[in-house]
Design a protein around this motif. Structure first.
Motif, PDB file in Angstrom:
ATOM      1  N   GLY A 165       0.818  -1.208   0.000  1.00 51.29           N
ATOM      2  CA  GLY A 165       0.000   0.000   0.000  1.00 51.29           C
ATOM      3  C   GLY A 165       0.847   1.253   0.000  1.00 51.29           C
ATOM      4  N   ALA A 166       0.493   2.196   0.856  1.00 53.19           N
ATOM      5  CA  ALA A 166       1.201   3.474   0.928  1.00 53.19           C
ATOM      6  C   ALA A 166       2.442   3.329   1.800  1.00 53.19           C
ATOM      7  N   VAL A 167       3.384   2.527   1.304  1.00 53.25           N
ATOM      8  CA  VAL A 167       4.650   2.282   2.000  1.00 53.25           C
ATOM      9  C   VAL A 167       5.789   2.654   1.064  1.00 53.25           C
ATOM     10  N   GLU A 168       6.957   2.862   1.651  1.00 48.28           N
ATOM     11  CA  GLU A 168       8.100   3.221   0.812  1.00 48.28           C
ATOM     12  C   GLU A 168       8.448   2.096  -0.152  1.00 48.28           C
ATOM     13  N   LYS A 169       8.246   0.855   0.295  1.00 43.97           N
ATOM     14  CA  LYS A 169       8.474  -0.309  -0.557  1.00 43.97           C
ATOM     15  C   LYS A 169       7.723  -1.489   0.042  1.00 43.97           C
ATOM     16  N   ALA A 170       7.034  -2.266  -0.809  1.00 39.38           N
ATOM     17  CA  ALA A 170       6.316  -3.443  -0.318  1.00 39.38           C
ATOM     18  C   ALA A 170       7.303  -4.391   0.357  1.00 39.38           C
ATOM     19  N   CYS A 171       6.862  -5.021   1.453  1.00 36.79           N
ATOM     20  CA  CYS A 171       7.770  -5.817   2.281  1.00 36.79           C
ATOM     21  C   CYS A 171       7.226  -7.218   2.539  1.00 36.79           C
ATOM     22  N   HIS A 172       8.145  -8.188   2.613  1.00 42.67           N
ATOM     23  CA  HIS A 172       7.915  -9.505   3.211  1.00 42.67           C
ATOM     24  C   HIS A 172       8.717  -9.531   4.503  1.00 42.67           C
ATOM     25  N   LEU A 173       8.024  -9.645   5.626  1.00 45.03           N
ATOM     26  CA  LEU A 173       8.697  -9.598   6.917  1.00 45.03           C
ATOM     27  C   LEU A 173       8.492 -10.907   7.673  1.00 45.03           C
ATOM     28  N   PRO A 174       9.463 -11.308   8.478  1.00 44.84           N
ATOM     29  CA  PRO A 174       9.289 -12.527   9.283  1.00 44.84           C
ATOM     30  C   PRO A 174       8.120 -12.371  10.245  1.00 44.84           C
ATOM     31  N   HIS A 175       7.322 -13.418  10.359  1.00 49.90           N
ATOM     32  CA  HIS A 175       6.219 -13.394  11.306  1.00 49.90           C
ATOM     33  C   HIS A 175       6.767 -13.502  12.725  1.00 49.90           C
ATOM     34  N   VAL A 176       6.261 -12.653  13.610  1.00 55.88           N
ATOM     35  CA  VAL A 176       6.650 -12.670  15.022  1.00 55.88           C
ATOM     36  C   VAL A 176       5.415 -13.008  15.836  1.00 55.88           C
ATOM     37  N   SER A 177       5.469 -14.085  16.565  1.00 55.57           N
ATOM     38  CA  SER A 177       4.311 -14.559  17.322  1.00 55.57           C
ATOM     39  C   SER A 177       3.806 -13.489  18.284  1.00 55.57           C
ATOM     40  N   LEU A 178       2.501 -13.236  18.233  1.00 55.66           N
ATOM     41  CA  LEU A 178       1.775 -12.321  19.130  1.00 55.66           C
ATOM     42  C   LEU A 178       2.168 -10.853  18.959  1.00 55.66           C
ATOM     43  N   GLN A 179       2.961 -10.521  17.972  1.00 57.10           N
ATOM     44  CA  GLN A 179       3.332  -9.113  17.778  1.00 57.10           C
ATOM     45  C   GLN A 179       2.156  -8.338  17.196  1.00 57.10           C
ATOM     46  N   ARG A 182       0.746  -3.184  14.094  1.00 60.60           N
ATOM     47  CA  ARG A 182       1.364  -1.883  13.818  1.00 60.60           C
ATOM     48  C   ARG A 182       2.874  -1.903  14.010  1.00 60.60           C
ATOM     49  N   HIS A 183       3.383  -2.847  14.794  1.00 56.21           N
ATOM     50  CA  HIS A 183       4.828  -2.888  15.031  1.00 56.21           C
ATOM     51  C   HIS A 183       5.612  -3.311  13.792  1.00 56.21           C
ATOM     52  N   TYR A 184       4.949  -3.983  12.849  1.00 56.97           N
ATOM     53  CA  TYR A 184       5.636  -4.351  11.606  1.00 56.97           C
ATOM     54  C   TYR A 184       6.002  -3.112  10.784  1.00 56.97           C
ATOM     55  N   LEU A 185       5.305  -2.004  11.020  1.00 56.76           N
ATOM     56  CA  LEU A 185       5.575  -0.792  10.245  1.00 56.76           C
ATOM     57  C   LEU A 185       6.908  -0.162  10.621  1.00 56.76           C
ATOM     58  N   ALA A 186       7.455  -0.561  11.747  1.00 54.75           N
ATOM     59  CA  ALA A 186       8.779  -0.048  12.109  1.00 54.75           C
ATOM     60  C   ALA A 186       9.842  -0.553  11.149  1.00 54.75           C
ATOM     61  N   THR A 187       9.620  -1.733  10.592  1.00 53.71           N
ATOM     62  CA  THR A 187      10.565  -2.320   9.646  1.00 53.71           C
ATOM     63  C   THR A 187      10.191  -1.998   8.209  1.00 53.71           C
ATOM     64  N   CYS A 188       8.907  -1.732   7.985  1.00 51.14           N
ATOM     65  CA  CYS A 188       8.430  -1.398   6.644  1.00 51.14           C
ATOM     66  C   CYS A 188       7.704  -0.063   6.735  1.00 51.14           C
ATOM     67  N   PRO A 189       8.430   1.044   6.712  1.00 52.22           N
ATOM     68  CA  PRO A 189       7.829   2.346   7.024  1.00 52.22           C
ATOM     69  C   PRO A 189       6.813   2.798   5.990  1.00 52.22           C
ATOM     70  N   ALA A 190       5.776   3.472   6.497  1.00 53.84           N
ATOM     71  CA  ALA A 190       4.776   4.070   5.627  1.00 53.84           C
ATOM     72  C   ALA A 190       5.368   5.263   4.895  1.00 53.84           C
ATOM     73  N   SER A 191       4.805   5.576   3.734  1.00 50.82           N
ATOM     74  CA  SER A 191       5.245   6.748   2.983  1.00 50.82           C
ATOM     75  C   SER A 191       4.483   7.979   3.469  1.00 50.82           C
ATOM     76  N   ALA A 192       4.862   9.124   2.940  1.00 46.21           N
ATOM     77  CA  ALA A 192       4.178  10.370   3.298  1.00 46.21           C
ATOM     78  C   ALA A 192       2.747  10.389   2.781  1.00 46.21           C
ATOM     79  N   ALA A 193       2.406   9.452   1.892  1.00 48.61           N
ATOM     80  CA  ALA A 193       1.059   9.392   1.327  1.00 48.61           C
ATOM     81  C   ALA A 193       0.099   8.575   2.185  1.00 48.61           C
ATOM     82  N   ALA A 194       0.595   7.984   3.267  1.00 51.83           N
ATOM     83  CA  ALA A 194      -0.218   7.068   4.062  1.00 51.83           C
ATOM     84  C   ALA A 194      -1.165   7.813   4.990  1.00 51.83           C
ATOM     85  N   ASP A 195      -2.278   7.162   5.290  1.00 53.35           N
ATOM     86  CA  ASP A 195      -3.184   7.669   6.313  1.00 53.35           C
ATOM     87  C   ASP A 195      -2.505   7.456   7.666  1.00 53.35           C
ATOM     88  N   PRO A 196      -2.391   8.476   8.492  1.00 50.86           N
ATOM     89  CA  PRO A 196      -1.664   8.329   9.759  1.00 50.86           C
ATOM     90  C   PRO A 196      -2.469   7.667  10.873  1.00 50.86           C
TER      91      PRO A 196
END
Length: 266
Positions: A165-179, A182-196
């Protein structure tokens, strides 16, 4: 009755009656199974067959990822094709409006996401259904009828989460149990076009949820199952005038039709 008359009568009867092959095929449908199953491919079932009949006959592997299983129906493909076409069109309108207003981040992000959406397959997936063979056999209300041309697809368990979506680059991230999602966005940052203020979570069974993420409206944590998607929506205020108010939810609904593993589907 003359011999010729009797012969003519038999000939007419032969043309009027269906062949044995036609009789044997009457009242049957062709349904396929694929993925992590012991009996892949197309098979004939009675016309009143249900999901449980196909799931049991497919001999689903013990390590199949039931939560991500997909019921594919050709009858749903037309509506999904229209949905994708509408999203692609609106993304083009968003890009044109953004460039006219000098909003380069929105213009670039919408163009990149338009290309990504355009490349997604039309699957005909019916979402939020149970495809666990054991459960289907004892839960008649969830054991839906199948139709000619349908497919049941059982993937293997993934190990990742996808962020688009409105991210700097589409990401495949490792699944973290019970995480929390929203914490996945720390590794895959939203772009300036994203809804905050929010994100969309699409679980592997196709269920779609919105999750508020801003400090002022933050929801309780929502853990993700392996293979889930996070759709980071476009800023609803920035796209007003170019897309309707259901645009972001339409995108999440379309993402829900995608198979858990494109590589696993033939």
């Amino acid at each position: 009755m003359s011999r010729a008359a009797r012969f003519l009568g038999l000939l007419l009867c032969a043309h009027a009656l269906p062949s044995m092959a036609q009789v044997s095929n009457a009242g049957t449908i062709q349904v396929s199974s694929d993925g992590a199953v012991g009996q892949p491919g197309k098979a004939a079932y009675a016309s009143d067959a249900r999901l449980s009949n196909v799931a049991v006959a497919a001999r689903v592997d013990p390590d199949a990822y039931i939560l991500g299983a997909a019921w594919l129906q050709p009858a749903l493909q037309r509506d999904q094709l229209r949905l994708r076409a509408g999203i692609v069109y609106e993304l083009g309108a968003i890009r044109r409006q953004a460039l006219a207003q000098g909003d380069m981040p929105l213009g670039e992000t919408s163009a990149a996401f338009q290309a990504w959406i355009s490349a997604r397959p039309i699957t005909g997936r019916r979402t939020s259904v149970t495809l666990d063979p054991s459960r289907l056999e004892v839960t008649p209300a969830e054991d839906w009828p199948v139709h000619d041309g349908d497919t049941l697809f059982y993937p293997r368990r993934p190990m990742d989460i996808r962020v688009v979506g409105a991210v700097e680059k589409a990401c495949h991230l490792p699944h973290v149990s019970l995480q929390d999602a929203r914490h996945y966005l720390a590794t895959c940052p939203a772009s300036a076009a994203a809804d905050p203020d929010l994100i969309y979570v699409v679980q592997p069974d196709g269920a779609v949820f919105t999750q508020n993420i801003a400090l002022w409206n933050r929801d309780l944590p929502r853990p993700l199952a392996p293979g889930a998607w996070i759709y980071v929506p476009f800023d609803r205020h920035a796209i007003t005038g170019a897309a309707d108010e259901t645009f972001n939810h339409d995108v999440a609904d379309f993402i829900a039709t995608q198979l858990l593993s494109d590589e696993g589907w033939r």
